[in-house]
Motif scaffolding. Structure first.
Motif, PDB file in Angstrom:
ATOM      1  N   VAL A 139       0.794  -1.224   0.000  1.00  9.93           N
ATOM      2  CA  VAL A 139       0.000   0.000   0.000  1.00  9.93           C
ATOM      3  C   VAL A 139       0.828   1.276   0.000  1.00  9.93           C
ATOM      4  CG1 VAL A 139      -2.055  -1.060   0.997  1.00  9.93           C
ATOM      5  CG2 VAL A 139      -0.349  -0.094   2.504  1.00  9.93           C
ATOM      6  N   LYS A 140       2.070   1.212   0.494  1.00  8.72           N
ATOM      7  CA  LYS A 140       2.865   2.432   0.530  1.00  8.72           C
ATOM      8  C   LYS A 140       4.351   2.094   0.610  1.00  8.72           C
ATOM      9  CE  LYS A 140       2.493   7.056   2.382  1.00  8.72           C
ATOM     10  NZ  LYS A 140       1.798   7.950   3.284  1.00  8.72           N
ATOM     11  N   ARG A 141       5.159   2.975   0.035  1.00 14.21           N
ATOM     12  CA  ARG A 141       6.618   2.866   0.093  1.00 14.21           C
ATOM     13  C   ARG A 141       7.151   4.117   0.770  1.00 14.21           C
ATOM     14  NH1 ARG A 141      10.503   1.408  -5.030  1.00 14.21           N
ATOM     15  NH2 ARG A 141      12.496   2.078  -4.152  1.00 14.21           N
ATOM     16  N   TYR A 142       8.126   3.930   1.660  1.00 12.17           N
ATOM     17  CA  TYR A 142       8.717   5.041   2.397  1.00 12.17           C
ATOM     18  C   TYR A 142      10.204   5.095   2.099  1.00 12.17           C
ATOM     19  CZ  TYR A 142       4.415   4.412   5.068  1.00 12.17           C
ATOM     20  OH  TYR A 142       3.111   4.275   5.435  1.00 12.17           O
ATOM     21  N   SER A 143      10.726   6.298   1.993  1.00 13.37           N
ATOM     22  CA  SER A 143      12.147   6.470   1.692  1.00 13.37           C
ATOM     23  C   SER A 143      13.002   6.048   2.885  1.00 13.37           C
ATOM     24  CB  SER A 143      12.431   7.929   1.347  1.00 13.37           C
ATOM     25  OG  SER A 143      12.498   8.693   2.535  1.00 13.37           O
ATOM     26  N   PRO A 144      14.289   5.798   2.641  1.00 13.12           N
ATOM     27  CA  PRO A 144      15.191   5.464   3.747  1.00 13.12           C
ATOM     28  C   PRO A 144      15.207   6.538   4.830  1.00 13.12           C
ATOM     29  CG  PRO A 144      16.254   4.985   1.662  1.00 13.12           C
ATOM     30  CD  PRO A 144      14.973   5.717   1.343  1.00 13.12           C
ATOM     31  N   GLN A 145      15.044   7.799   4.443  1.00 13.64           N
ATOM     32  CA  GLN A 145      15.104   8.896   5.408  1.00 13.64           C
ATOM     33  C   GLN A 145      13.828   9.043   6.236  1.00 13.64           C
ATOM     34  OE1 GLN A 145      15.957   9.282   2.104  1.00 13.64           O
ATOM     35  NE2 GLN A 145      18.153   9.181   2.455  1.00 13.64           N
ATOM     36  N   THR A 146      12.731   8.422   5.808  1.00 14.31           N
ATOM     37  CA  THR A 146      11.481   8.519   6.558  1.00 14.31           C
ATOM     38  C   THR A 146      11.613   7.723   7.850  1.00 14.31           C
ATOM     39  OG1 THR A 146      10.174   8.737   4.531  1.00 14.31           O
ATOM     40  CG2 THR A 146       8.991   8.082   6.525  1.00 14.31           C
ATOM     41  N   ALA A 147      11.467   8.406   8.963  1.00 12.78           N
ATOM     42  CA  ALA A 147      11.554   7.747  10.264  1.00 12.78           C
ATOM     43  C   ALA A 147      10.370   6.797  10.427  1.00 12.78           C
ATOM     44  CB  ALA A 147      11.551   8.787  11.370  1.00 12.78           C
ATOM     45  N   PRO A 148      10.598   5.608  10.960  1.00  8.59           N
ATOM     46  CA  PRO A 148       9.492   4.665  11.172  1.00  8.59           C
ATOM     47  C   PRO A 148       8.327   5.257  11.961  1.00  8.59           C
ATOM     48  CG  PRO A 148      11.555   3.513  11.399  1.00  8.59           C
ATOM     49  CD  PRO A 148      11.891   4.982  11.268  1.00  8.59           C
ATOM     50  N   LYS A 149       8.609   6.174  12.908  1.00  4.67           N
ATOM     51  CA  LYS A 149       7.503   6.759  13.677  1.00  4.67           C
ATOM     52  C   LYS A 149       6.546   7.540  12.777  1.00  4.67           C
ATOM     53  CE  LYS A 149      10.270  10.692  15.146  1.00  4.67           C
ATOM     54  NZ  LYS A 149      11.108  11.179  16.216  1.00  4.67           N
ATOM     55  N   LYS A 150       7.038   8.011  11.628  1.00  4.35           N
ATOM     56  CA  LYS A 150       6.164   8.734  10.686  1.00  4.35           C
ATOM     57  C   LYS A 150       5.221   7.778   9.949  1.00  4.35           C
ATOM     58  CE  LYS A 150       8.668  12.802  10.454  1.00  4.35           C
ATOM     59  NZ  LYS A 150       8.904  14.036   9.984  1.00  4.35           N
ATOM     60  N   MET A 151       5.448   6.473  10.089  1.00  3.85           N
ATOM     61  CA  MET A 151       4.588   5.464   9.480  1.00  3.85           C
ATOM     62  C   MET A 151       3.446   5.070  10.415  1.00  3.85           C
ATOM     63  SD  MET A 151       7.584   2.886   8.165  1.00  3.85           S
ATOM     64  CE  MET A 151       6.438   1.757   7.386  1.00  3.85           C
ATOM     65  N   GLU A 152       3.535   5.485  11.650  1.00  2.00           N
ATOM     66  CA  GLU A 152       2.631   4.983  12.686  1.00  2.00           C
ATOM     67  C   GLU A 152       1.158   5.227  12.377  1.00  2.00           C
ATOM     68  OE1 GLU A 152       2.661   4.462  17.477  1.00  2.00           O
ATOM     69  OE2 GLU A 152       3.951   5.986  16.592  1.00  2.00           O
ATOM     70  N   GLU A 153       0.837   6.405  11.880  1.00  2.00           N
ATOM     71  CA  GLU A 153      -0.560   6.704  11.554  1.00  2.00           C
ATOM     72  C   GLU A 153      -1.077   5.761  10.467  1.00  2.00           C
ATOM     73  OE1 GLU A 153      -3.048  10.466   9.811  1.00  2.00           O
ATOM     74  OE2 GLU A 153      -1.450  10.912  11.248  1.00  2.00           O
ATOM     75  N   ASP A 154      -0.265   5.499   9.456  1.00  2.00           N
ATOM     76  CA  ASP A 154      -0.664   4.572   8.387  1.00  2.00           C
ATOM     77  C   ASP A 154      -0.833   3.154   8.929  1.00  2.00           C
ATOM     78  OD1 ASP A 154      -0.610   6.633   6.496  1.00  2.00           O
ATOM     79  OD2 ASP A 154       1.462   6.220   5.930  1.00  2.00           O
ATOM     80  N   VAL A 155       0.040   2.750   9.848  1.00  2.00           N
ATOM     81  CA  VAL A 155      -0.059   1.430  10.476  1.00  2.00           C
ATOM     82  C   VAL A 155      -1.387   1.342  11.251  1.00  2.00           C
ATOM     83  CG1 VAL A 155       0.901  -0.037  12.315  1.00  2.00           C
ATOM     84  CG2 VAL A 155       2.422   0.980  10.598  1.00  2.00           C
ATOM     85  N   GLN A 156      -1.690   2.364  12.013  1.00  2.00           N
ATOM     86  CA  GLN A 156      -2.916   2.360  12.804  1.00  2.00           C
ATOM     87  C   GLN A 156      -4.145   2.268  11.915  1.00  2.00           C
ATOM     88  OE1 GLN A 156      -2.371   5.978  15.045  1.00  2.00           O
ATOM     89  NE2 GLN A 156      -1.386   4.906  16.757  1.00  2.00           N
ATOM     90  N   LYS A 157      -4.139   2.961  10.791  1.00  2.00           N
ATOM     91  CA  LYS A 157      -5.278   2.890   9.855  1.00  2.00           C
ATOM     92  C   LYS A 157      -5.475   1.464   9.364  1.00  2.00           C
ATOM     93  CE  LYS A 157      -5.005   7.608   8.088  1.00  2.00           C
ATOM     94  NZ  LYS A 157      -4.547   8.443   6.972  1.00  2.00           N
ATOM     95  N   LEU A 158      -4.373   0.788   9.011  1.00  2.00           N
ATOM     96  CA  LEU A 158      -4.487  -0.606   8.544  1.00  2.00           C
ATOM     97  C   LEU A 158      -5.011  -1.506   9.646  1.00  2.00           C
ATOM     98  CD1 LEU A 158      -1.375  -1.465   6.344  1.00  2.00           C
ATOM     99  CD2 LEU A 158      -3.740  -1.183   5.632  1.00  2.00           C
ATOM    100  N   LEU A 159      -4.543  -1.309  10.853  1.00  2.00           N
ATOM    101  CA  LEU A 159      -4.966  -2.161  11.979  1.00  2.00           C
ATOM    102  C   LEU A 159      -6.440  -1.943  12.321  1.00  2.00           C
ATOM    103  CD1 LEU A 159      -1.815  -1.832  14.240  1.00  2.00           C
ATOM    104  CD2 LEU A 159      -2.619  -3.915  13.096  1.00  2.00           C
TER     105      LEU A 159
END
Length: 161
Positions: A139-159
């Motif tokens: 569903v989404k690709r994140y750059s190496p520089q994107t901190a994992p914590k910036k993915m948290e909202e997307d993770v929560q939406k999937l969950l």
């Protein structure tokens, strides 16, 4: 039939094969890692996501890669131990793979075709992250520089789907 992440198998550091269909029904973060990378601090953030959301089903899967300036020189068994000791990693780390080129692992060929990067589909560096839904769709690709914590909202939406 359309291919998805669940159609692939990967190897543990000991060579044992793991079919990714074992993760059906669970969202995944798939990331190429390297212990000697300047971005290796992301191991701790990925581990925090793993700890915070594993009970809700999130799976964080690490794929060590030595294709970027030899930043993963350790053997599979040494690398797993180094990640546990240096970064507190408990999420699964699989056998070292290639993510680019003709010898790229089929899983990574699929990930890159499903979510291309900004300028090309190739992986630019260690810690490129892919978010995969419960059905194995990227569903989404994140750059190496994107901190994992910036993915948290997307993770929560999937969950919460």
């Amino acid at each position: 039939m359309t291919t998805n992440v669940h159609d692939f198998s990967v190897n543990k550091p000991n060579g044992e094969q793991v079919p990714l269909e074992e993760y059906k029904g669970r969202p995944m973060i798939i990331v190429n890692t390297a212990t000697k990378c300047g971005l290796s601090g992301q191991f701790k953030e990925l581990e925090r996501l793993h700890q915070d959301y594993k009970e809700e089903g999130l799976a964080v899967l690490g794929f060590p890669c030595n294709q970027f300036m030899n930043q993963e020189p350790l053997k599979d068994d040494e690398m797993t131990e180094a990640c546990e000791i240096n970064f507190g990693v408990t999420f699964p780390l699989f056998a070292k793979i290639k993510v680019n080129g003709e010898d790229a692992h089929p899983l990574y060929k699929h990930l890159k075709s499903a979510q291309k990067g900004l300028l090309s589909s190739e992986i630019k560096w260690n810690f490129t992250k892919f978010l995969v839904d419960q059905d194995g769709e990227v569903v989404k690709r994140y750059s190496p520089q994107t901190a994992p914590k910036k993915m948290e909202e997307d993770v929560q939406k999937l969950l919460n789907q």
